[in-house]
Motif scaffolding. Structure first.
Motif, short mmCIF file in Angstrom:
data_model
loop_
_atom_site.label_atom_id
_atom_site.label_comp_id
_atom_site.label_asym_id
_atom_site.label_seq_id
_atom_site.Cartn_x
_atom_site.Cartn_y
_atom_site.Cartn_z
N GLU A 191 0.82 -1.21 0.00
CA GLU A 191 0.00 0.00 0.00
C GLU A 191 0.85 1.27 0.00
N ASP A 192 2.00 1.24 0.69
CA ASP A 192 2.90 2.40 0.66
C ASP A 192 3.35 2.68 -0.77
N GLY A 193 3.57 1.62 -1.54
CA GLY A 193 3.98 1.78 -2.94
C GLY A 193 2.88 2.36 -3.79
N PHE A 194 1.63 1.93 -3.57
CA PHE A 194 0.51 2.48 -4.32
C PHE A 194 0.37 3.98 -4.05
N ILE A 195 0.51 4.35 -2.79
CA ILE A 195 0.38 5.76 -2.42
C ILE A 195 1.48 6.59 -3.05
N ALA A 196 2.72 6.08 -3.00
CA ALA A 196 3.85 6.82 -3.57
C ALA A 196 3.68 6.99 -5.07
N ALA A 197 3.30 5.92 -5.77
CA ALA A 197 3.12 6.01 -7.23
C ALA A 197 2.05 7.05 -7.56
N THR A 198 0.97 7.07 -6.80
CA THR A 198 -0.10 8.04 -7.03
C THR A 198 0.39 9.46 -6.76
N ASP A 199 1.09 9.65 -5.65
CA ASP A 199 1.62 10.98 -5.31
C ASP A 199 2.57 11.52 -6.38
N GLY A 235 1.51 8.83 -10.92
CA GLY A 235 1.20 7.55 -11.54
C GLY A 235 0.04 6.86 -10.83
N PHE A 236 0.12 5.54 -10.71
CA PHE A 236 -0.97 4.80 -10.08
C PHE A 236 -0.51 3.42 -9.64
#
Length: 266
Positions: A204-212, A215-216
């Motif tokens: 989940e940390d990776g999903f948040i970082a990619a979005t920030d 990206g996604f």
């Protein structure tokens, strides 16, 4: 092509950087860490994708770099292991923090003392952390959580995370999101749209970082998530990666012809 893969490809229109977890994402989850079966076509698939992305491909995993090199030898993609505490980039491996190594050894010793003889429990020491797997004894989850929490409480700079039938001690400040943020500051990732694919709570940390970072995320499997898209399993992950590589290759093949047409118009 499934609609969800088509939608993800549409969102991956520009130059992208692909970050992917390993277990449960590139390979199926196995009863124990060493029992993973790597599909025969996975190495070639990753080599093709790495070339199509001009090197902007990284495996971001809770496993060690040594584990990934054992399962996927002779691969050039970047690897961030132990949830961000280890990194291999451009063929060079960075040495982990000595304090993290010492802390992990202390925790591993304590966990071995308390859980080493427990049936169905597997203790997996890592260079900078320790994972305790209870997949073969799910009824012992509460006991494992309690003992890992107690072992970590005595070591400065470590905390506890949970995953699929695993409880892990790792250094504070090391997570998959920070790993992605760090890689996005360097070539060949810099300037691209980050896409992170994972299946577990620790992703989940990776999903948040990619979005920030514009990206996604892509969640493999069901469950509440910060990821924008969902894929059913590893087969759909492979299908998306293949389709992405094929699309990039097709565009590259058409580029010279398009340039020639443009010059003729001029």
């Amino acid at each position: 092509m499934p609609d969800n893969i088509s939608a993800i490809l549409s969102a991956s229109a520009g130059p992208v950087a692909i970050f992917t977890d390993f277990d449960g994402t590139l390979v199926e989850i196995a009863p124990s860490p060493d029992a993973v079966i790597v599909p025969a076509d996975l190495p070639q698939r990753l080599e093709r994708l790495y070339g199509a992305l001009d090197g902007a491909l990284a495996v971001i995993t809770g496993r060690t770099i040594a584990d990934i090199e054992g399962f996927l030898p002779h691969q050039d993609f970047s690897v961030t292991g132990s949830h961000g505490a280890e990194r291999r980039h451009d063929g060079e491996i960075e040495d982990p923090d000595p304090d993290h190594i010492a802390g992990a050894r202390h925790i591993a010793k304590a966990l071995t003392h308390h859980l080493g003889e427990e049936a169905g429990i597997l203790i997996e020491p890592k260079p900078t952390g320790v994972a305790v797997h209870y997949r073969a004894a799910p009824e012992k989850r509460a006991e494992v959580e309690r003992i890992v929490e107690r072992a970590v409480a005595g070591v400065s700079g470590f905390h506890v995370i949970e995953g699929k039938k695993v409880v892990e001690a790792r250094p504070v400040g090391t997570d998959k999101g920070e790993a992605i943020r760090a890689l996005m500051t360097i070539v060949p990732f810099k300037g691209r749209t980050p896409v992170f694919i994972g299946d577990d709570v620790s992703d989940e940390d990776g999903f948040i970082a990619a979005t920030d970072l514009g990206g996604f995320g892509i969640k493999v499997g069901q469950g509440e998530t910060a990821a924008r898209f969902n894929l059913a399993g590893t087969a759909e992950v492979h299908a998306y990666l293949d389709a992405l590589a094929e699309r990039i290759a097709a565009r590259a093949a058409n580029q010279p012809a398009q340039s020639q047409e443009e010059s003729m118009v001029k």
